[in-house]
Write a protein that holds these residues in place. Structure first.
Motif, PDB file in Angstrom:
ATOM      1  N   CYS A 209       9.573   4.120   4.728  1.00 51.38           N
ATOM      2  CA  CYS A 209       9.342   5.553   4.533  1.00 51.38           C
ATOM      3  C   CYS A 209      10.376   6.112   3.572  1.00 51.38           C
ATOM      4  O   CYS A 209      11.551   5.754   3.628  1.00 51.38           O
ATOM      5  CB  CYS A 209       9.443   6.296   5.860  1.00 51.38           C
ATOM      6  N   LEU A 210       9.922   7.033   2.733  1.00 46.80           N
ATOM      7  CA  LEU A 210      10.804   7.676   1.772  1.00 46.80           C
ATOM      8  C   LEU A 210      10.460   9.155   1.721  1.00 46.80           C
ATOM      9  O   LEU A 210       9.281   9.516   1.677  1.00 46.80           O
ATOM     10  CB  LEU A 210      10.626   7.043   0.390  1.00 46.80           C
TER      11      LEU A 210
ATOM     12  N   LEU B  44       0.851  -1.185   0.000  1.00 45.37           N
ATOM     13  CA  LEU B  44       0.000   0.000   0.000  1.00 45.37           C
ATOM     14  C   LEU B  44       0.888   1.237   0.000  1.00 45.37           C
ATOM     15  O   LEU B  44       1.942   1.243   0.640  1.00 45.37           O
ATOM     16  CB  LEU B  44      -0.888   0.036   1.247  1.00 45.37           C
ATOM     17  N   TYR B  45       0.448   2.280  -0.679  1.00 44.74           N
ATOM     18  CA  TYR B  45       1.188   3.536  -0.739  1.00 44.74           C
ATOM     19  C   TYR B  45       0.337   4.649  -0.135  1.00 44.74           C
ATOM     20  O   TYR B  45      -0.821   4.826  -0.524  1.00 44.74           O
ATOM     21  CB  TYR B  45       1.516   3.899  -2.190  1.00 44.74           C
ATOM     22  N   PHE B  46       0.939   5.400   0.794  1.00 46.16           N
ATOM     23  CA  PHE B  46       0.281   6.555   1.390  1.00 46.16           C
ATOM     24  C   PHE B  46       1.221   7.749   1.310  1.00 46.16           C
ATOM     25  O   PHE B  46       2.409   7.616   1.600  1.00 46.16           O
ATOM     26  CB  PHE B  46      -0.057   6.310   2.869  1.00 46.16           C
ATOM     27  N   ILE B  47       0.685   8.897   0.931  1.00 44.11           N
ATOM     28  CA  ILE B  47       1.442  10.148   0.998  1.00 44.11           C
ATOM     29  C   ILE B  47       0.966  10.877   2.242  1.00 44.11           C
ATOM     30  O   ILE B  47      -0.234  11.093   2.434  1.00 44.11           O
ATOM     31  CB  ILE B  47       1.221  11.017  -0.259  1.00 44.11           C
TER      32      ILE B  47
ATOM     33  N   ARG C 291       8.300   2.586 -10.198  1.00 45.34           N
ATOM     34  CA  ARG C 291       6.986   2.711  -9.543  1.00 45.34           C
ATOM     35  C   ARG C 291       6.912   3.991  -8.715  1.00 45.34           C
ATOM     36  O   ARG C 291       5.839   4.561  -8.514  1.00 45.34           O
ATOM     37  CB  ARG C 291       6.733   1.482  -8.666  1.00 45.34           C
ATOM     38  N   LEU C 292       8.050   4.499  -8.258  1.00 44.96           N
ATOM     39  CA  LEU C 292       8.057   5.678  -7.387  1.00 44.96           C
ATOM     40  C   LEU C 292       8.006   6.999  -8.147  1.00 44.96           C
ATOM     41  O   LEU C 292       7.835   8.051  -7.539  1.00 44.96           O
ATOM     42  CB  LEU C 292       9.276   5.643  -6.471  1.00 44.96           C
TER      43      LEU C 292
ATOM     44  N   LEU D 195       7.165  14.071  -3.063  1.00 46.56           N
ATOM     45  CA  LEU D 195       8.427  14.008  -2.326  1.00 46.56           C
ATOM     46  C   LEU D 195       9.177  15.335  -2.452  1.00 46.56           C
ATOM     47  O   LEU D 195       9.699  15.851  -1.455  1.00 46.56           O
ATOM     48  CB  LEU D 195       9.284  12.845  -2.828  1.00 46.56           C
ATOM     49  N   ASP D 196       9.214  15.901  -3.656  1.00 43.16           N
ATOM     50  CA  ASP D 196       9.880  17.183  -3.862  1.00 43.16           C
ATOM     51  C   ASP D 196       9.232  18.298  -3.041  1.00 43.16           C
ATOM     52  O   ASP D 196       9.902  19.238  -2.620  1.00 43.16           O
ATOM     53  CB  ASP D 196       9.865  17.573  -5.350  1.00 43.16           C
ATOM     54  N   ALA D 197       7.927  18.185  -2.800  1.00 42.18           N
ATOM     55  CA  ALA D 197       7.193  19.192  -2.022  1.00 42.18           C
ATOM     56  C   ALA D 197       7.354  19.001  -0.514  1.00 42.18           C
ATOM     57  O   ALA D 197       6.771  19.750   0.273  1.00 42.18           O
ATOM     58  CB  ALA D 197       5.712  19.165  -2.400  1.00 42.18           C
TER      59      ALA D 197
END
Length: 175
Positions: free
Chosen positions: A39-40, A10-13, A124-125, A132-134
């Motif tokens: 986490c990234l 699962l991916y969550f921002i 995929r990322l 991520l940049d934000a």
């Protein structure tokens, strides 16, 4: 609850490190093992003690190694057949020779492509790069497929600011 061996990612921002820490703690309390949380964030963001994505999550090492295994094995098999067809005098014809050269080719191809894959960002990322940049944080959660909805609901219920960014249909078994 039935035990499932198949896992989904699962991916969550999440908007920031503190909210990510809160979500990770809630997932740990929900019995999601820390080794299945990744986490990234941007390099300048300090994730502290949060479980950080490793080379398997950040790069295309798995894809690269698999491709190298296939291409190296095929190249080795072709080289083995060519060796038998155009063999130096005195060599015995053998299917074992083709197999041995194909195996060596597969291993060398897998190693070389895996090394190259470590320097290539995980394809995929790419979908998360703007977030991520934000300064937002990507949380990847690897869970048994029978817990997907439970975990989604848990995150949504306690953290409406979390953005559910989907699920991978499968993840490699070993990373």
């Amino acid at each position: 609850m039935t035990m499932s061996h198949r896992r989904r990612r699962l991916y969550f921002i999440l908007p920031d490190v503190q909210i990510t820490r809160d979500v990770v703690n809630e997932l740990l309390l929900a019995r999601v093992d820390e080794r299945h949380l990744h986490c990234l964030a941007r390099e300048d963001l300090d994730l502290g003690d949060l479980p950080q994505a490793d080379v398997f999550q950040r790069s295309d090492i798995i894809h690269g190694a698999g491709l190298g295994l296939a291409l190296g094995g095929a190249t080795g098999a072709i080289a083995g057949v060519a060796t038998i067809l155009f063999q130096p005098s005195g060599w015995a014809q053998s299917g074992g020779l083709v197999l041995a050269i194909a195996l060596v080719g597969a291993l060398v191809g897998m190693w070389a492509s895996g090394m190259i894959g470590t320097s290539v960002p995980n394809s995929r990322l790419k979908a998360f790069q703007k977030d991520l940049d934000a300064g937002r944080v990507l949380l990847m959660v690897d869970i048994p497929e029978d817990r997907v909805e439970e975990i989604r609901e848990l995150v949504k219920k306690h953290h409406p600011e979390a953005s559910d960014r989907g699920t991978d249909p499968h993840i490699p078994a070993f990373p």
